[in-house]
Write a protein that holds these residues in place. Structure first.
Motif, PDB file in Angstrom:
ATOM      1  N   SER A   1       5.623   1.477  10.355  1.00 61.89           N
ATOM      2  CA  SER A   1       6.561   1.014  11.369  1.00 61.89           C
ATOM      3  C   SER A   1       7.213  -0.316  11.014  1.00 61.89           C
ATOM      4  O   SER A   1       8.373  -0.532  11.321  1.00 61.89           O
ATOM      5  N   HIS A   2       6.480  -1.210  10.361  1.00 60.40           N
ATOM      6  CA  HIS A   2       7.035  -2.521  10.029  1.00 60.40           C
ATOM      7  C   HIS A   2       7.942  -2.495   8.801  1.00 60.40           C
ATOM      8  O   HIS A   2       8.881  -3.282   8.707  1.00 60.40           O
ATOM      9  N   PHE A   3       7.615  -1.637   7.841  1.00 61.24           N
ATOM     10  CA  PHE A   3       8.354  -1.599   6.576  1.00 61.24           C
ATOM     11  C   PHE A   3       8.634  -0.144   6.194  1.00 61.24           C
ATOM     12  O   PHE A   3       7.964   0.414   5.325  1.00 61.24           O
ATOM     13  N   PRO A   4       9.621   0.505   6.827  1.00 61.13           N
ATOM     14  CA  PRO A   4       9.877   1.924   6.590  1.00 61.13           C
ATOM     15  C   PRO A   4      10.101   2.285   5.115  1.00 61.13           C
ATOM     16  O   PRO A   4       9.755   3.385   4.691  1.00 61.13           O
ATOM     17  N   LEU A   5      10.634   1.374   4.335  1.00 58.45           N
ATOM     18  CA  LEU A   5      10.863   1.643   2.921  1.00 58.45           C
ATOM     19  C   LEU A   5       9.560   1.978   2.195  1.00 58.45           C
ATOM     20  O   LEU A   5       9.539   2.773   1.253  1.00 58.45           O
ATOM     21  N   LEU A   6       8.447   1.408   2.648  1.00 58.34           N
ATOM     22  CA  LEU A   6       7.162   1.659   2.001  1.00 58.34           C
ATOM     23  C   LEU A   6       6.686   3.095   2.178  1.00 58.34           C
ATOM     24  O   LEU A   6       5.784   3.541   1.466  1.00 58.34           O
ATOM     25  N   GLN A   7       7.298   3.851   3.078  1.00 60.39           N
ATOM     26  CA  GLN A   7       6.932   5.257   3.243  1.00 60.39           C
ATOM     27  C   GLN A   7       7.280   6.062   1.994  1.00 60.39           C
ATOM     28  O   GLN A   7       6.770   7.153   1.806  1.00 60.39           O
ATOM     29  N   LYS A   8       8.115   5.524   1.147  1.00 62.86           N
ATOM     30  CA  LYS A   8       8.514   6.215  -0.080  1.00 62.86           C
ATOM     31  C   LYS A   8       7.641   5.852  -1.284  1.00 62.86           C
ATOM     32  O   LYS A   8       7.809   6.402  -2.360  1.00 62.86           O
TER      33      LYS A   8
ATOM     34  N   ASP B   1       0.830  -1.197   0.000  1.00 61.72           N
ATOM     35  CA  ASP B   1       0.000   0.000   0.000  1.00 61.72           C
ATOM     36  C   ASP B   1       0.868   1.252   0.000  1.00 61.72           C
ATOM     37  O   ASP B   1       2.080   1.187   0.193  1.00 61.72           O
ATOM     38  N   GLU B   2       0.218   2.369  -0.219  1.00 59.81           N
ATOM     39  CA  GLU B   2       0.873   3.655  -0.073  1.00 59.81           C
ATOM     40  C   GLU B   2       0.639   4.081   1.367  1.00 59.81           C
ATOM     41  O   GLU B   2      -0.503   4.239   1.797  1.00 59.81           O
ATOM     42  N   VAL B   3       1.695   4.243   2.130  1.00 59.70           N
ATOM     43  CA  VAL B   3       1.584   4.596   3.544  1.00 59.70           C
ATOM     44  C   VAL B   3       0.888   5.951   3.655  1.00 59.70           C
ATOM     45  O   VAL B   3       1.284   6.922   3.022  1.00 59.70           O
ATOM     46  N   ARG B   4      -0.185   6.004   4.443  1.00 63.46           N
ATOM     47  CA  ARG B   4      -1.008   7.216   4.531  1.00 63.46           C
ATOM     48  C   ARG B   4      -0.794   7.994   5.820  1.00 63.46           C
ATOM     49  O   ARG B   4      -1.485   8.964   6.080  1.00 63.46           O
ATOM     50  N   GLY B   5       0.139   7.585   6.635  1.00 65.21           N
ATOM     51  CA  GLY B   5       0.413   8.302   7.871  1.00 65.21           C
ATOM     52  C   GLY B   5       1.115   7.400   8.858  1.00 65.21           C
ATOM     53  O   GLY B   5       1.242   6.195   8.636  1.00 65.21           O
TER      54      GLY B   5
ATOM     55  N   PRO C   1      -2.592  -7.364   8.710  1.00 59.15           N
ATOM     56  CA  PRO C   1      -2.449  -6.254   9.639  1.00 59.15           C
ATOM     57  C   PRO C   1      -1.017  -5.731   9.761  1.00 59.15           C
ATOM     58  O   PRO C   1      -0.800  -4.647  10.260  1.00 59.15           O
ATOM     59  N   MET C   2      -0.033  -6.506   9.276  1.00 62.40           N
ATOM     60  CA  MET C   2       1.353  -6.007   9.271  1.00 62.40           C
ATOM     61  C   MET C   2       1.501  -4.845   8.289  1.00 62.40           C
ATOM     62  O   MET C   2       2.430  -4.056   8.394  1.00 62.40           O
ATOM     63  N   PHE C   3       0.599  -4.785   7.308  1.00 62.27           N
ATOM     64  CA  PHE C   3       0.632  -3.707   6.325  1.00 62.27           C
ATOM     65  C   PHE C   3      -0.418  -2.649   6.620  1.00 62.27           C
ATOM     66  O   PHE C   3      -0.124  -1.464   6.643  1.00 62.27           O
ATOM     67  N   SER C   4      -1.661  -3.069   6.792  1.00 59.49           N
ATOM     68  CA  SER C   4      -2.738  -2.107   6.934  1.00 59.49           C
ATOM     69  C   SER C   4      -3.965  -2.771   7.543  1.00 59.49           C
ATOM     70  O   SER C   4      -4.137  -3.985   7.453  1.00 59.49           O
ATOM     71  N   GLU C   5      -4.826  -1.967   8.101  1.00 63.55           N
ATOM     72  CA  GLU C   5      -6.117  -2.434   8.598  1.00 63.55           C
ATOM     73  C   GLU C   5      -7.189  -2.312   7.514  1.00 63.55           C
ATOM     74  O   GLU C   5      -8.313  -2.745   7.713  1.00 63.55           O
ATOM     75  N   ARG C   6      -6.844  -1.686   6.387  1.00 61.17           N
ATOM     76  CA  ARG C   6      -7.793  -1.499   5.284  1.00 61.17           C
ATOM     77  C   ARG C   6      -7.770  -2.718   4.373  1.00 61.17           C
ATOM     78  O   ARG C   6      -6.719  -3.126   3.914  1.00 61.17           O
ATOM     79  N   ILE C   7      -8.930  -3.268   4.048  1.00 58.63           N
ATOM     80  CA  ILE C   7      -8.989  -4.396   3.107  1.00 58.63           C
ATOM     81  C   ILE C   7      -8.590  -3.930   1.710  1.00 58.63           C
ATOM     82  O   ILE C   7      -8.093  -4.716   0.912  1.00 58.63           O
ATOM     83  N   SER C   8      -8.752  -2.647   1.432  1.00 58.07           N
ATOM     84  CA  SER C   8      -8.473  -2.127   0.093  1.00 58.07           C
ATOM     85  C   SER C   8      -7.015  -1.703  -0.118  1.00 58.07           C
ATOM     86  O   SER C   8      -6.684  -1.172  -1.177  1.00 58.07           O
ATOM     87  N   TYR C   9      -6.139  -1.939   0.854  1.00 56.82           N
ATOM     88  CA  TYR C   9      -4.778  -1.440   0.716  1.00 56.82           C
ATOM     89  C   TYR C   9      -4.040  -2.029  -0.483  1.00 56.82           C
ATOM     90  O   TYR C   9      -3.197  -1.366  -1.077  1.00 56.82           O
ATOM     91  N   ARG C  10      -4.347  -3.243  -0.885  1.00 56.83           N
ATOM     92  CA  ARG C  10      -3.687  -3.850  -2.043  1.00 56.83           C
ATOM     93  C   ARG C  10      -4.142  -3.216  -3.355  1.00 56.83           C
ATOM     94  O   ARG C  10      -3.556  -3.456  -4.392  1.00 56.83           O
TER      95      ARG C  10
END
Length: 151
Positions: A29-36, A18-22, A57-66
Motif C-alpha cells: 500500500s505504501h509503495f505500489p511499485l514494489l509489487q513488481k 522486500d518482495e511484496v508477498r500479498g 513497518p512502512m515496508f514490512s513487519e518481518r525483520i528478514s524483509y531486507r
C-alpha cells in the motif's frame, strides 16, 4: 517484465526492498511499485548486505524483509548480515539524506570494505583478497556474519 542485462556479472545490494508477498504486506500500500519486485529472476551473482535490526513497518513487519534478495533469488548469492545494523548499515545514502538510523563509522567501514572486496574478487577472480579481508567477521563480538548459497 524481465530486465536481465548480460553485461551485469555481479550485484551489490545494500538494504534492499522486500518482495511484496500479498496485499497485507505494508509495502503493497505504501509503495505500489514494489509489487513488481521479483527476486526469482535475479540469477546473477550478488552480495546482499542488510542490518539485523533494520525493521521499518512502512515496508514490512518481518525483520528478514531486507534479506529477500538473498533468500528468494536463485543462483550464487551471499548475505552479509551486519550485527546491530539498522537502515543503510552505518552510512548515509546521499548528500543531505537522512534515511540512515545507524551512523556508526565501524559499520560504514565494514560495508565499504566488504562491498569492495566482494566486487573485486567476483569480477576479477584471479585477484587475491587484501590483508585482513575477513577480520571484521571474526573475534569475540564480530561486526557481521556471512552465509552463501549456490557456490
Amino acid at each position: 517484465m524481465r530486465r536481465a542485462d548480460p553485461r551485469i556479472k555481479a550485484g551489490l545490494i545494500i538494504a534492499s526492498p522486500d518482495e511484496v508477498r500479498g496485499p497485507e504486506d505494508a509495502a503493497a500500500s505504501h509503495f505500489p511499485l514494489l509489487q513488481k519486485v521479483d527476486f526469482g529472476t535475479m540469477t546473477a551473482d550478488a552480495l546482499v548486505i542488510a542490518g539485523d535490526q533494520d525493521l521499518n513497518p512502512m515496508f514490512s513487519e518481518r525483520i528478514s524483509y531486507r534479506w529477500d534478495a538473498y533468500t528468494l533469488s536463485p543462483g550464487p548469492k551471499s548475505l552479509l548480515t551486519v550485527h546491530g545494523g539498522e537502515h543503510i548499515p552505518g552510512g548515509i545514502s546521499g548528500y543531505d539524506a537522512a534515511e540512515t538510523t545507524d551512523p556508526d563509522p565501524e559499520r560504514v567501514a565494514l560495508v565499504a570494505a566488504a562491498g569492495w572486496a566482494y566486487l573485486r574478487s567476483t569480477l576479477t577472480p584471479k585477484t587475491r583478497p587484501g590483508p585482513g579481508g575477513r577480520r571484521p567477521y571474526v573475534g569475540p563480538q564480530p561486526l557481521a556474519s556471512v552465509e552463501s548459497k549456490g557456490r
